[in-house]
Design an enzyme around this catalytic site. Sequence first.
Site, PDB file in Angstrom:
ATOM      1  N   LEU A   1       0.830  -1.197   0.000  1.00 57.03           N
ATOM      2  CA  LEU A   1       0.000   0.000   0.000  1.00 57.03           C
ATOM      3  C   LEU A   1       0.871   1.255   0.000  1.00 57.03           C
ATOM      4  O   LEU A   1       0.737   2.105  -0.868  1.00 57.03           O
ATOM      5  CB  LEU A   1      -0.933  -0.007   1.214  1.00 57.03           C
ATOM      6  CG  LEU A   1      -1.802   1.239   1.416  1.00 57.03           C
ATOM      7  CD1 LEU A   1      -2.745   1.458   0.229  1.00 57.03           C
ATOM      8  CD2 LEU A   1      -2.613   1.130   2.722  1.00 57.03           C
TER       9      LEU A   1
ATOM     10  N   THR B   1       7.237  -5.039   4.126  1.00 54.37           N
ATOM     11  CA  THR B   1       7.741  -6.195   4.871  1.00 54.37           C
ATOM     12  C   THR B   1       7.695  -7.425   3.978  1.00 54.37           C
ATOM     13  O   THR B   1       6.692  -7.675   3.313  1.00 54.37           O
ATOM     14  CB  THR B   1       6.883  -6.429   6.125  1.00 54.37           C
ATOM     15  OG1 THR B   1       6.926  -5.270   6.949  1.00 54.37           O
ATOM     16  CG2 THR B   1       7.387  -7.619   6.925  1.00 54.37           C
TER      17      THR B   1
ATOM     18  N   GLU C   1       3.874   4.056  -0.345  1.00 50.11           N
ATOM     19  CA  GLU C   1       4.793   4.420  -1.417  1.00 50.11           C
ATOM     20  C   GLU C   1       5.797   5.439  -0.895  1.00 50.11           C
ATOM     21  O   GLU C   1       5.607   5.997   0.204  1.00 50.11           O
ATOM     22  CB  GLU C   1       4.015   4.976  -2.612  1.00 50.11           C
ATOM     23  CG  GLU C   1       3.066   3.952  -3.215  1.00 50.11           C
ATOM     24  CD  GLU C   1       2.341   4.454  -4.469  1.00 50.11           C
ATOM     25  OE1 GLU C   1       2.554   5.633  -4.852  1.00 50.11           O
ATOM     26  OE2 GLU C   1       1.586   3.659  -5.061  1.00 50.11           O
ATOM     27  N   PRO C   2       6.874   5.730  -1.643  1.00 53.96           N
ATOM     28  CA  PRO C   2       7.872   6.684  -1.159  1.00 53.96           C
ATOM     29  C   PRO C   2       7.293   8.046  -0.772  1.00 53.96           C
ATOM     30  O   PRO C   2       7.762   8.684   0.170  1.00 53.96           O
ATOM     31  CB  PRO C   2       8.843   6.799  -2.339  1.00 53.96           C
ATOM     32  CG  PRO C   2       8.735   5.479  -3.040  1.00 53.96           C
ATOM     33  CD  PRO C   2       7.301   5.073  -2.896  1.00 53.96           C
TER      34      PRO C   2
ATOM     35  N   GLY D   1      19.925  -1.098  34.049  1.00 55.08           N
ATOM     36  CA  GLY D   1      21.065  -0.185  34.130  1.00 55.08           C
ATOM     37  C   GLY D   1      21.984  -0.331  32.934  1.00 55.08           C
ATOM     38  O   GLY D   1      21.540  -0.484  31.794  1.00 55.08           O
ATOM     39  N   GLY D   2      23.287  -0.326  33.189  1.00 54.68           N
ATOM     40  CA  GLY D   2      24.251  -0.450  32.102  1.00 54.68           C
ATOM     41  C   GLY D   2      24.104  -1.738  31.327  1.00 54.68           C
ATOM     42  O   GLY D   2      24.317  -1.777  30.111  1.00 54.68           O
TER      43      GLY D   2
ATOM     44  N   GLU E   1       1.324   0.183  10.179  1.00 51.14           N
ATOM     45  CA  GLU E   1      -0.134   0.037  10.151  1.00 51.14           C
ATOM     46  C   GLU E   1      -0.848   1.331  10.552  1.00 51.14           C
ATOM     47  O   GLU E   1      -1.911   1.317  11.173  1.00 51.14           O
ATOM     48  CB  GLU E   1      -0.611  -1.111  11.059  1.00 51.14           C
ATOM     49  CG  GLU E   1       0.047  -2.441  10.788  1.00 51.14           C
ATOM     50  CD  GLU E   1      -0.441  -3.118   9.526  1.00 51.14           C
ATOM     51  OE1 GLU E   1      -1.216  -2.500   8.786  1.00 51.14           O
ATOM     52  OE2 GLU E   1      -0.031  -4.257   9.279  1.00 51.14           O
TER      53      GLU E   1
END
Length: 390
Positions: A133, A166, A135-136, A346-347, A370
């Site tokens: 569906l 996808t 487009e650029p 955390g880290g 979507e």
Amino acid sequence: MPYDGPQPVERQLPTEEARDLLGLTRELAAREIRPRAAEEEDAGCFPRDTFATIGAAGLLGLPYPDEYGGGEQPYEVYLQVLEELAMARLTVGLGTSVHTLACHAVAEFGTKEQRAEHLPAMLGGSLLGAYCLSEPASGSDAASLRTRAVRDGGDWVINGTKAWITHGGMADFYTVLARTGVEGPRGITAFLVPGDAEGLSAAAPERKMGLKGSPTAQVHFDGVRVSDARRIGEEGQGFTIALSALDSGRLGIAACAIGVAQAALDEALAFTAERQQFGRPLADFQGLRFMLADMATGIEAGRALYLAAARLRDSGQPFSKQAAMAKLHCTDTAMRVTTDAVQLLGGYGYTADFPTERYMREAKVLQIVEGTNQIQRMVIARHLAGPETH
């Protein structure tokens, strides 16, 4: 009380068959999907063999009629299976949702002959679909699409480019929306295009911050010829077909989002139970316990919301507003929960040694696909207050 690991989500399933189906899904997730997820996502590997496996198990056609090879399961069941798949690996959950979306046009708007000819192969598990569906230059404003199909005798010739697809370049079939008439939504028609059609090609996959195992690519149509027998619905009905598919697809994204959020919560629970600071587990500190409580509450609320919308759909009632609400709430919840999971670790949460950073990167795209969450708010507001005045 010691932490004994994440417990399976308690689910309300209507039949013994549905409970068996969920058990099969969890078994496949534990054996085939979760152990490979981190390594393959890091390497950008598309798990086509996994889709073949879950297809053979009947998980790629769950909400469609059994007379055409589907599972004939209600959306209430299908979405919970989808959540389990996404909990194990979003690439698989999202891919299953996209495939289901790609089958929608034929299943709901195709003629009896089209359903008999195409659906058994599409639902049987050996094929994988894509939905074309966007487009650029046509994302949220989908009705402005420029890809055009021109009638030539008993065929249609399609020219144009679709974007953000996808399974682009990997799919065996594409549900394509193309302009056949006037500008705007009334001039759009749906077509079922084989993946090996002459003139169809895909660009290199996009380089994304997450979902690296799921190929997203532009798909080019250069004089692609399809017979009129592959036109789905009436000429000019394509935009209606697209919106119908998106309402159901948004529920799929909502379920996937809750799956990612649940996986992040499970990881945070395990870490905070084991990690010691100041002589006691992190999970003993009230501030962190409150974070975990808020995460779990958001997840349960999202699950209830998408299931309520699914039950409306299953009973034949309007569900567009509830689908938009579910998509909005569940994906925002996934972003918040995965961000909090990184914070709780955390880290360690910021490193690729733990999956929380991947969950956080993956959650972001769910607020976009979507229909962005800004579009969902527009849809909800229109149901509440009517169309905007200009």
